[in-house]
Enzyme design. Structure first.
Site, PDB file in Angstrom:
ATOM      1  N   GLY A 177       0.831  -1.197   0.000  1.00  9.82           N
ATOM      2  CA  GLY A 177       0.000   0.000   0.000  1.00  9.82           C
ATOM      3  C   GLY A 177       0.869   1.252   0.000  1.00  9.82           C
ATOM      4  N   GLY A 233      -0.567   4.553   0.457  1.00 17.46           N
ATOM      5  CA  GLY A 233      -1.275   5.714   0.993  1.00 17.46           C
ATOM      6  C   GLY A 233      -0.391   6.414   2.009  1.00 17.46           C
ATOM      7  N   LEU A 234      -0.989   7.235   2.854  1.00 15.34           N
ATOM      8  CA  LEU A 234      -0.176   7.995   3.799  1.00 15.34           C
ATOM      9  C   LEU A 234       0.675   7.087   4.670  1.00 15.34           C
ATOM     10  CD1 LEU A 234      -2.604  10.833   4.864  1.00 15.34           C
ATOM     11  CD2 LEU A 234      -0.561  11.004   3.451  1.00 15.34           C
ATOM     12  N   ALA A 235       0.077   6.006   5.207  1.00 15.91           N
ATOM     13  CA  ALA A 235       0.843   5.122   6.089  1.00 15.91           C
ATOM     14  C   ALA A 235       1.926   4.379   5.302  1.00 15.91           C
ATOM     15  CB  ALA A 235      -0.090   4.142   6.791  1.00 15.91           C
ATOM     16  N   HIS A 271     -20.076   8.742   7.782  1.00 18.99           N
ATOM     17  CA  HIS A 271     -19.788  10.170   7.744  1.00 18.99           C
ATOM     18  C   HIS A 271     -21.064  10.944   7.474  1.00 18.99           C
ATOM     19  CE1 HIS A 271     -17.973  13.970   6.759  1.00 18.99           C
ATOM     20  NE2 HIS A 271     -16.786  13.509   7.087  1.00 18.99           N
ATOM     21  N   SER A 317     -16.491  17.605   2.827  1.00 17.84           N
ATOM     22  CA  SER A 317     -15.648  17.653   4.021  1.00 17.84           C
ATOM     23  C   SER A 317     -16.362  18.120   5.277  1.00 17.84           C
ATOM     24  CB  SER A 317     -14.475  18.593   3.765  1.00 17.84           C
ATOM     25  OG  SER A 317     -13.801  18.845   4.976  1.00 17.84           O
ATOM     26  N   ARG A 332     -18.758  12.656  14.365  1.00 21.64           N
ATOM     27  CA  ARG A 332     -19.443  12.137  13.190  1.00 21.64           C
ATOM     28  C   ARG A 332     -20.554  11.149  13.511  1.00 21.64           C
ATOM     29  NH1 ARG A 332     -14.030  11.452   9.420  1.00 21.64           N
ATOM     30  NH2 ARG A 332     -13.845  13.675   9.010  1.00 21.64           N
ATOM     31  N   HIS A 356     -17.660   5.579   5.445  1.00 25.43           N
ATOM     32  CA  HIS A 356     -16.509   6.420   5.135  1.00 25.43           C
ATOM     33  C   HIS A 356     -15.179   5.843   5.605  1.00 25.43           C
ATOM     34  CE1 HIS A 356     -14.221   9.988   4.447  1.00 25.43           C
ATOM     35  NE2 HIS A 356     -13.958  10.187   5.712  1.00 25.43           N
ATOM     36  N   GLU A 409      -5.091   2.850   8.379  1.00 24.68           N
ATOM     37  CA  GLU A 409      -6.471   2.378   8.512  1.00 24.68           C
ATOM     38  C   GLU A 409      -6.537   0.847   8.585  1.00 24.68           C
ATOM     39  OE1 GLU A 409      -9.131   3.985   5.561  1.00 24.68           O
ATOM     40  OE2 GLU A 409     -10.885   3.017   6.434  1.00 24.68           O
TER      41      GLU A 409
END
Lengths: 245, 646
Positions: free
Chosen positions: B41, B43-45, B267, B285, B338, B409, B433
């Site tokens: 992966g 993504g950010l992580a 969300h 957002s 949320r 979400h 995540e």
């Protein structure tokens, strides 16, 4: 809505492609363009035919994965939009829609509407970064950045790497893409340190990868879904000039 | 399996992380070159972990299913990233960010992990600014902040409505730099289909080349999962089309426990569903709740007129509007967390006050803010979101209130990890995540980006060394071993089996049916009967899938339908586990709302006596019930209370 579609089908990079005609009925004007293709693909699967292959992912206009020529325009008839955000209400009942992949030497077709844009990754790998290792950063507020330049940098950094600029350009030039990255980083004090090295390397790499030259037609700016302006190409030229004298 | 060990360091809360780092094992530079790490992966992580590990000197192999690592779905995060900088001088602190996150998660997360998250949050902002992330700034040149749900301070850093994009490009660019240096081997369009375990330790993966369909083997000394969440089990969600749970699910089936699968986030502010052909949902957002006010018509007659298109939102006079969040939660108003905002919207719509043609939408209105601040200010803050809304709905939100409805979400649940982010399989780590760890039963806005980058930049690159320090004498692995052979055969058999079904239903048709079961029974409101029905319906659907799915094309070729089918096969199993977990948890907490357990005012009613634990499920074999392990959450430093946002 009832539609006639002419879609480019091509088995692989080495096989000749051709347009294939399809008829599609009862499409909701509220559907997105890619949802319209989903419906067509469902019909093809039911008929034991292979579905049309295209790249997509976020379907929110931000990942940059989708992209196709629609009636002669990258991302279709609307402006400031990617294909995934284009909605069928922009078309009329009975329309014929012509759909083609990006066409550029640096973006070979993989299948149907899917192309290989890894040349963009190669460009970023060349010098499209700030050389800072994790853990070595000073406090975020230690270097003030004028709002004006932070905003201009953000404008340039909005590029999603979809390749519409290259596809729209008659020379298949990547000047807008490279100009956006050079601008994004050079406008900030953190990125300015390596400005000269970056611009020289990225421009040399762009030539090497088979992208064409810029003749200031402006098609890239007109078709960019994120509104990246030609000013970024001007800045790229200026930075390049500064780095060579 | 032995009792779950969280391996949380001893000592005062604020000293745990620094004392861990002072005492952990490290790997010297000469040995780092000899050690390989797989990161799944980008993504950010994943991108931040791969870049940081490579900078340290490890040899990294990085994988993503997309055509480029820059397209991972972190890119779609809009609003911002939290950090306890207290640049706004409004009383923020590491402790307050920690406290808000624990409370926001309804006291169902591990104290030490959350404190560490808050502690490294400030470094993340420093790092991103140094990389050239163009965060929003004040005229004086310092960084700007805004507010998000569940907090009374402004601690959210942002780059217009594209914060995830900018943070991901920062990580992607750092990753690109390491690819160029030869420290990372990048494999785009390569999807993980299996985990290879050798002598009880994770040593590799089986990937499938998306273009050729060929299976390939990759070995390493450790494997890091950064493969994101499982929201697409619901078919309609704000996730990317390709986002999937398969990498995590294969790890589960190889022995990694799955933590709190029933915790998914709904969300509150998404664009409502338009019809049957809909393929995904688009988020608006949470930052919009800074200036937008949420309301529905006070009178049902007005709501019905709006539903029929006979009346528009802006025609309803002020006194006939019900700003129900401001009414119910005066302290937090439109900025409640949320889960609370989503349930409140559902409650109003179920009571007949919904406002679009389906009756499943509420208004998000900017008229007051436009009058107070001017259209220019609103455009500068949210311009790209307003444009996105208009492109999708054909309504102009500067003139008419937006219509929004909750949608799936984020998944707070995920692979169970200890304090070191290591799973129950030694050598297998899970980040971002894909793990279960920091958000409890509900994630606060702008905390996903914080957690992904905390794990990838500042936590995993340290903790993984504690494991790798013991591997310095282990030579690189040959992929010809029987374990790799068996793992590849397993994948091949499964894919051949799928291709051989040759049934009548497309993958999407079956996936939509799974999505409906999940949304109806394992969605925003759950109950005993519904969850039992869901399990039965999912099992029936699973049988139908394996007998009647239709996949055109070839096995060893570019085949998007086969890709989707393989992912759906895993979702059908995961969906059942989610229902099992939700049935087991006979309390309401955060995003998990059991209708039987609510207060008189309709708020989530926890049962701390019986459920202050992480439910970690162990795979026991096909058609066998999974085994429940409990990690009891021991709150030593804060008092567990009923959440109150009034």
């Amino acid at each position: 809505m009832n539609l006639k579609l002419k879609i480019w089908r091509q088995r692989d990079p080495n096989t000749r492609g051709k347009f294939v005609n399809y008829k599609l009925n009862d499409i909701s004007p509220e559907s997105s363009f890619l949802e319209m293709i989903d419906v067509l693909n469902e019909e093809l699967i039911t008929k034991n035919e292979e579905p049309i292959v295209f790249d997509d992912d976020c379907r929110e206009g931000i990942c940059g994965a989708c992209g196709m020529y629609i009636n002669g325009r990258p991302h279709g008839p609307d402006s400031l939009i990617t294909v995934c955000q284009l909605h069928m209400r922009k078309f009329k009942d009975g329309d014929t829609i012509v759909i083609e992949p990006w066409r550029a030497r640096a973006f070979p077709v993989i299948r149907d509407l899917m192309v290989d844009r890894s040349a963009f990754d190669t460009l970023i790998q060349e010098a499209g970064f700030v050389s800072v290792n994790t853990g070595s950063a000073p406090d975020a507020n230690s270097i003030p950045v004028a709002k004006k330049y932070a905003d201009l940098s953000m404008d340039a950094a909005s590029c999603i790497g979809c390749g519409a600029c290259v596809a729209a350009c008659k020379n298949a030039s990547a000047m807008l893409f490279v100009g956006a990255k050079v601008s994004h980083l050079t406008l900030l004090p953190q990125g300015n340190v390596e400005a000269e090295d970056r611009v020289l390397k990225m421009v040399a790499k762009m030539d090497e990868l088979g992208f064409g030259n810029c003749t200031n037609t402006g098609a890239c700016e007109a078709e960019c879904p994120k509104g990246i302006t030609l000013t970024n190409i001007a800045r790229l030229n200026r930075e390049y000039y500064k780095a060579t004298v | 399996m032995a009792k779950l060990q969280s391996r949380t360091p001893d000592g005062p809360l604020a000293d745990k992380w620094s004392s861990y780092k002072s005492n952990q094992n490290l790997v010297n530079p000469a040995n780092k070159r000899k050690l390989d790490v797989i990161v799944v992966g980008t993504g950010l992580a994943g991108a931040s972990a791969a870049a940081s590990l490579a900078e340290m000197g490890f040899k990294v192999k990085s994988f993503c299913y997309q055509d480029s690592p820059r397209r991972a779905h972190s890119i779609a995060a809009q609003g911002g990233i939290n950090a306890a900088k207290n640049y706004q001088n409004d009383g923020d602190s590491i402790y307050r960010l920690f406290f808000d996150t624990i409370k926001g998660g309804d006291y169902r997360s591990r104290e030490a992990n959350v404190y560490r998250l808050a502690e490294v949050s400030n470094q993340i902002i420093d790092q991103c600014v140094a990389q050239g992330v163009p965060f929003a700034r004040e005229y004086g040149g310092t960084l700007d902040n805004r507010s998000f749900g569940g907090a009374l301070v402004s601690r959210t850093f942002y780059a217009r409505g594209q914060t995830g994009q900018q943070l991901l490009l920062g990580a992607y660019q750092s990753l690109s730099r390491q690819i160029k240096k030869g420290n990372v081997e990048m494999y785009p369009r390569m999807e993980m289909y299996n985990l290879v375990v050798v002598d009880g330790i994770a040593r590799g993966i089986i990937g499938r080349d998306v273009i050729t369909g060929k299976l390939e083997r990759f070995s390493a000394h450790a494997v890091v999962l950064a493969s994101g969440g499982y929201g697409n089990v619901f078919f309609l969600s704000t996730m990317a089309m390709g986002a999937n749970a398969s990498a995590a699910w294969q790890c589960y089936k190889k022995g990694a426990l799955f933590g709190n699968p029933c915790y998914v986030q709904i969300h509150p502010t998404c664009i409502p569903v338009h019809g049957d052909a809909q393929s995904k949902l688009t988020l608006m957002s949470e930052s919009l709740r800074n200036d937008g006010r949420i309301w529905v018509p006070k009178n049902k007659e007005d709501a019905v007129k709006v539903q029929k298109g006979e009346m528009r939102g802006k025609d309803i006079p002020e006194e006939d509007r019900d700003y129900y969040l401001e009414r119910r939660y005066p302290a937090f108003g439109n900025l409640v967390p949320r889960d609370v905002a989503s349930r409140a919207a559902k409650e109003r719509c179920d009571a007949g006050h919904g406002v679009n043609s389906s009756g499943l939408a509420v208004f998000l209105d900017f008229q007051d803010a436009i009058q107070r601040l001017g259209r220019d200010v609103i455009e500068a803050k949210y311009g790209n979101l307003f444009q996105m809304y208009e492109k999708i709905t054909d309504d102009n939100p500067y003139e008419l209130p937006m219509m929004i409805y909750p949608a799936i979400h984020y998944s707070m649940g995920g692979i169970w990890v200890d304090y070191e982010l290591q799973t129950t399989i030694p050598g297998l780590f899970a980040t971002g995540e894909s793990n279960f760890s920091d958000h409890g039963a509900n994630r606060l806005g702008a905390s996903a980006l914080m957690q992904g980058l905390a794990d990838g930049y500042f936590v995993l690159p340290y903790t993984i060394q504690n494991f790798l320090a013991g591997e310095i004498n282990t030579p690189r692995f040959n992929t010809d071993s029987p374990e790799f052979e068996a793992a590849e055969t397993e994948v091949n058999d499964q894919l051949e089996k799928l291709m051989a079904v040759k049934g009548n239903h497309s993958v999407d048709t079956l996936h939509k049916r799974l999505g409906k079961i999940m949304w109806d029974h394992v969605g925003m409101a759950r109950n005993d009967e519904g969850l039992k029905n869901a399990q039965e319906e999912i099992r029936d659907l699973k049988e139908e899938f394996w007998n009647n799915v239709k996949i055109p094309g070839e096995l060893n070729d570019l085949n998007p339908e086969l890709q989707k089918a393989s992912r759906l096969a895993d979702y059908l199993e995961l969906g059942e586990l989610m229902a099992i977990d939700a049935l087991n948890r006979t309390e309401s907490c955060g995003g998990h709302f059991r209708e039987e357990y609510q207060t008189g005012e309709g708020e989530a009613l926890r049962n701390d006596k019986d459920f202050t634990y992480v439910a970690a499920w162990e795979y026991a074999g096909d058609d066998k019930d999974p085994k429940l392990h409990k990690e009891v959450l021991d709150f030593k430093f804060i008092e567990v209370k009923q959440r109150n946002y009034k």
